[in-house]
Design a protein around this motif. Structure first.
Motif, PDB file in Angstrom:
ATOM      1  N   ASP A 214       0.816  -1.218   0.000  1.00  0.00           N
ATOM      2  CA  ASP A 214       0.000   0.000   0.000  1.00  0.00           C
ATOM      3  C   ASP A 214       0.851   1.270   0.000  1.00  0.00           C
ATOM      4  OD1 ASP A 214      -2.289  -1.537  -0.045  1.00  0.00           O
ATOM      5  OD2 ASP A 214      -2.799  -1.201   2.071  1.00  0.00           O
ATOM      6  N   SER A 215       2.107   1.170   0.420  1.00  0.00           N
ATOM      7  CA  SER A 215       2.976   2.355   0.450  1.00  0.00           C
ATOM      8  C   SER A 215       3.636   2.636  -0.897  1.00  0.00           C
ATOM      9  CB  SER A 215       4.057   2.202   1.527  1.00  0.00           C
ATOM     10  OG  SER A 215       5.037   1.252   1.124  1.00  0.00           O
ATOM     11  N   LYS A 216       3.606   1.689  -1.816  1.00  0.00           N
ATOM     12  CA  LYS A 216       4.295   1.875  -3.098  1.00  0.00           C
ATOM     13  C   LYS A 216       3.782   3.080  -3.898  1.00  0.00           C
ATOM     14  CE  LYS A 216       7.391   0.872  -6.149  1.00  0.00           C
ATOM     15  NZ  LYS A 216       7.726  -0.321  -6.859  1.00  0.00           N
ATOM     16  N   PRO A 217       2.477   3.337  -3.986  1.00  0.00           N
ATOM     17  CA  PRO A 217       2.041   4.537  -4.704  1.00  0.00           C
ATOM     18  C   PRO A 217       2.618   5.826  -4.102  1.00  0.00           C
ATOM     19  CG  PRO A 217       0.205   3.040  -4.459  1.00  0.00           C
ATOM     20  CD  PRO A 217       1.340   2.491  -3.616  1.00  0.00           C
ATOM     21  N   ARG A 218       2.752   5.885  -2.782  1.00  0.00           N
ATOM     22  CA  ARG A 218       3.353   7.068  -2.152  1.00  0.00           C
ATOM     23  C   ARG A 218       4.810   7.201  -2.574  1.00  0.00           C
ATOM     24  NH1 ARG A 218       0.125   5.024   1.840  1.00  0.00           N
ATOM     25  NH2 ARG A 218       1.815   4.052   3.005  1.00  0.00           N
ATOM     26  N   TRP A 219       5.522   6.073  -2.706  1.00  0.00           N
ATOM     27  CA  TRP A 219       6.916   6.089  -3.151  1.00  0.00           C
ATOM     28  C   TRP A 219       6.997   6.626  -4.588  1.00  0.00           C
ATOM     29  CZ3 TRP A 219       9.543   3.812  -7.166  1.00  0.00           C
ATOM     30  CH2 TRP A 219      10.933   3.889  -7.112  1.00  0.00           C
ATOM     31  N   VAL A 220       6.079   6.186  -5.451  1.00  0.00           N
ATOM     32  CA  VAL A 220       6.067   6.663  -6.844  1.00  0.00           C
ATOM     33  C   VAL A 220       5.806   8.170  -6.866  1.00  0.00           C
ATOM     34  CG1 VAL A 220       4.905   6.505  -9.079  1.00  0.00           C
ATOM     35  CG2 VAL A 220       5.386   4.418  -7.780  1.00  0.00           C
ATOM     36  N   LEU A 221       4.844   8.628  -6.079  1.00  0.00           N
ATOM     37  CA  LEU A 221       4.555  10.074  -6.017  1.00  0.00           C
ATOM     38  C   LEU A 221       5.760  10.862  -5.504  1.00  0.00           C
ATOM     39  CD1 LEU A 221       0.881  10.112  -4.801  1.00  0.00           C
ATOM     40  CD2 LEU A 221       1.763  11.077  -6.929  1.00  0.00           C
TER      41      LEU A 221
ATOM     42  N   GLN B  29      10.129  14.655  -6.633  1.00  0.00           N
ATOM     43  CA  GLN B  29      11.568  14.914  -6.717  1.00  0.00           C
ATOM     44  C   GLN B  29      11.955  15.341  -8.129  1.00  0.00           C
ATOM     45  OE1 GLN B  29      13.350  11.278  -5.234  1.00  0.00           O
ATOM     46  NE2 GLN B  29      13.252  11.965  -3.113  1.00  0.00           N
ATOM     47  N   ASN B  30      11.375  14.708  -9.129  1.00  0.00           N
ATOM     48  CA  ASN B  30      11.655  15.093 -10.509  1.00  0.00           C
ATOM     49  C   ASN B  30      11.100  16.476 -10.819  1.00  0.00           C
ATOM     50  OD1 ASN B  30      13.025  12.934 -12.317  1.00  0.00           O
ATOM     51  ND2 ASN B  30      11.694  11.778 -10.940  1.00  0.00           N
ATOM     52  N   LEU B  31       9.928  16.806 -10.300  1.00  0.00           N
ATOM     53  CA  LEU B  31       9.384  18.153 -10.480  1.00  0.00           C
ATOM     54  C   LEU B  31      10.304  19.192  -9.840  1.00  0.00           C
ATOM     55  CD1 LEU B  31       5.581  17.555  -9.836  1.00  0.00           C
ATOM     56  CD2 LEU B  31       6.611  18.326 -11.987  1.00  0.00           C
ATOM     57  N   ASP B  32      10.800  18.893  -8.639  1.00  0.00           N
ATOM     58  CA  ASP B  32      11.732  19.804  -7.965  1.00  0.00           C
ATOM     59  C   ASP B  32      13.022  19.963  -8.772  1.00  0.00           C
ATOM     60  OD1 ASP B  32       9.906  20.115  -5.926  1.00  0.00           O
ATOM     61  OD2 ASP B  32      10.929  18.733  -4.547  1.00  0.00           O
ATOM     62  N   HIS B  33      13.507  18.864  -9.339  1.00  0.00           N
ATOM     63  CA  HIS B  33      14.724  18.903 -10.155  1.00  0.00           C
ATOM     64  C   HIS B  33      14.526  19.800 -11.379  1.00  0.00           C
ATOM     65  CE1 HIS B  33      18.427  17.515 -12.010  1.00  0.00           C
ATOM     66  NE2 HIS B  33      17.742  17.262 -13.116  1.00  0.00           N
ATOM     67  N   ILE B  34      13.389  19.658 -12.043  1.00  0.00           N
ATOM     68  CA  ILE B  34      13.088  20.494 -13.206  1.00  0.00           C
ATOM     69  C   ILE B  34      12.981  21.951 -12.781  1.00  0.00           C
ATOM     70  CG2 ILE B  34      11.341  21.036 -14.948  1.00  0.00           C
ATOM     71  CD1 ILE B  34      10.763  17.984 -15.054  1.00  0.00           C
ATOM     72  N   HIS B  35      12.319  22.192 -11.636  1.00  0.00           N
ATOM     73  CA  HIS B  35      12.169  23.573 -11.154  1.00  0.00           C
ATOM     74  C   HIS B  35      13.532  24.201 -10.832  1.00  0.00           C
ATOM     75  CE1 HIS B  35      10.175  27.055  -9.568  1.00  0.00           C
ATOM     76  NE2 HIS B  35      10.850  26.940  -8.434  1.00  0.00           N
ATOM     77  N   GLN B  36      14.471  23.404 -10.322  1.00  0.00           N
ATOM     78  CA  GLN B  36      15.823  23.924 -10.064  1.00  0.00           C
ATOM     79  C   GLN B  36      16.521  24.296 -11.365  1.00  0.00           C
ATOM     80  OE1 GLN B  36      17.667  20.823  -7.752  1.00  0.00           O
ATOM     81  NE2 GLN B  36      16.755  21.509  -5.833  1.00  0.00           N
ATOM     82  N   GLN B  37      16.317  23.503 -12.405  1.00  0.00           N
ATOM     83  CA  GLN B  37      16.922  23.786 -13.704  1.00  0.00           C
ATOM     84  C   GLN B  37      16.264  24.986 -14.385  1.00  0.00           C
ATOM     85  OE1 GLN B  37      16.480  19.844 -15.570  1.00  0.00           O
ATOM     86  NE2 GLN B  37      18.691  19.945 -15.925  1.00  0.00           N
ATOM     87  N   TYR B  38      14.947  25.091 -14.238  1.00  0.00           N
ATOM     88  CA  TYR B  38      14.162  26.142 -14.899  1.00  0.00           C
ATOM     89  C   TYR B  38      13.275  26.823 -13.866  1.00  0.00           C
ATOM     90  CZ  TYR B  38      15.560  23.140 -18.766  1.00  0.00           C
ATOM     91  OH  TYR B  38      16.287  22.376 -19.644  1.00  0.00           O
ATOM     92  N   PRO B  39      13.858  27.704 -13.043  1.00  0.00           N
ATOM     93  CA  PRO B  39      13.087  28.293 -11.936  1.00  0.00           C
ATOM     94  C   PRO B  39      11.875  29.118 -12.364  1.00  0.00           C
ATOM     95  CG  PRO B  39      15.358  29.129 -11.993  1.00  0.00           C
ATOM     96  CD  PRO B  39      15.230  28.141 -13.077  1.00  0.00           C
ATOM     97  N   ASP B  40      11.846  29.563 -13.614  1.00  0.00           N
ATOM     98  CA  ASP B  40      10.717  30.370 -14.072  1.00  0.00           C
ATOM     99  C   ASP B  40       9.517  29.531 -14.493  1.00  0.00           C
ATOM    100  OD1 ASP B  40      12.185  32.644 -13.582  1.00  0.00           O
ATOM    101  OD2 ASP B  40      12.891  32.833 -15.642  1.00  0.00           O
ATOM    102  N   LYS B  41       9.710  28.221 -14.653  1.00  0.00           N
ATOM    103  CA  LYS B  41       8.607  27.346 -15.058  1.00  0.00           C
ATOM    104  C   LYS B  41       7.725  27.025 -13.856  1.00  0.00           C
ATOM    105  CE  LYS B  41       9.451  24.674 -19.151  1.00  0.00           C
ATOM    106  NZ  LYS B  41       9.510  23.320 -19.706  1.00  0.00           N
ATOM    107  N   THR B  42       6.431  27.215 -14.026  1.00  0.00           N
ATOM    108  CA  THR B  42       5.485  26.844 -12.974  1.00  0.00           C
ATOM    109  C   THR B  42       5.030  25.394 -13.211  1.00  0.00           C
ATOM    110  OG1 THR B  42       3.566  27.571 -14.222  1.00  0.00           O
ATOM    111  CG2 THR B  42       4.667  29.225 -12.825  1.00  0.00           C
TER     112      THR B  42
END
Length: 190
Positions: A61-68, A73-86
Motif C-alpha cells: 500500500d505504500s508503493k504509490p506514495r513512493w512513486v509520487l 523529486q523530478n518536479l523539484d529537479h526540473i524547477h531547479q533547472q528552470y526556476p521560471d517554469k510553474t
C-alpha cells in the motif's frame, strides 16, 4: 534497494537466474478487486495471527506514495533547472491506469490513484491507457488528457511508467534526452 543504491531490476534478474527462483516483478502497487482488499478482512478478524499479511499489505500500500515521491523529486529537479517554469507549465505522461498489464480493469488501481494525485499537483497530465476509450470520472479535469503513447511522451517533461502494458515495450526509444523518467515497473532498465 533505493537506500542501498542497488538497481532493483538487476537484483531481480540475478536472483531469478537460480533454476527454482522466479521473483515477481514489482509495480506501482497492488490493485484489483481481491488481492488489494481481501487480506485486510483477514487482518481485521485475526490481527495477532495475521501480522505478516498486515506487513505485506502495508508495504504494498505504500508503493504509490513512493512513486509520487519520485514524481515530486523530478518536479523539484526540473524547477531547479528552470526556476521560471510553474507546475502548470510542466507535463507528466502517466503510462497506464489499469491495475495490471493488458486489461481495462481500473478497480483499486494504484496507477489510477497515482495519476489522480499527479493531476492534483497542478501539472498537465497526459494519460496513456490503451485499453480504455475515455477517462474515468476522477480524471475528468482541465489539466488531464487521454492520448496516444507517442504524443504523450513527446510533449512530457516527466514520463511515469505505471503499468507494464505490452504496447509500451520499446518506449525507451521514444524518450528524449532531458526528459525525466519514473519507471515503477522496470520497463526501462538502465
Amino acid at each position: 534497494c533505493e537506500k542501498l543504491d542497488i538497481n532493483v531490476w538487476e537484483l531481480i534478474a540475478l536472483a531469478s537466474r537460480h533454476p527454482r527462483v522466479d521473483i515477481l516483478q514489482p509495480g506501482a502497487g497492488v490493485g484489483g478487486h481481491c488481492i488489494a482488499v481481501d487480506p485486510w478482512f483477514i487482518v481485521a478478524k485475526n490481527p495477532d495471527e495475521a501480522r505478516l499479511i498486515k506487513t505485506a499489505r502495508e508495504v504494498n500500500d505504500s508503493k504509490p506514495r513512493w512513486v509520487l515521491k519520485q514524481i515530486k523529486q523530478n518536479l523539484d529537479h526540473i524547477h531547479q533547472q528552470y526556476p521560471d517554469k510553474t507546475r502548470s507549465q510542466l507535463t507528466i505522461a502517466c503510462l497506464g491506469l489499469a491495475f495490471k498489464p493488458d486489461i481495462d480493469d481500473l478497480r483499486e488501481s494504484p496507477a489510477l490513484g497515482i495519476s489522480i494525485a499527479i493531476a492534483e499537483l497542478g501539472a498537465q497530465v497526459n494519460v496513456v491507457e490503451p485499453n480504455i476509450d475515455c477517462l474515468p470520472k476522477q480524471l475528468l479535469k482541465d489539466n488531464v488528457s487521454l492520448m496516444p503513447l507517442s504524443e504523450a511522451i513527446s510533449s512530457a517533461d516527466i514520463v511515469c511508467v505505471l503499468v507494464k502494458h505490452a504496447g509500451f515495450e520499446g518506449i525507451q526509444n521514444k524518450i528524449n534526452e532531458g526528459q525525466q523518467v519514473v519507471d515503477a515497473v522496470g520497463l526501462i532498465k538502465d
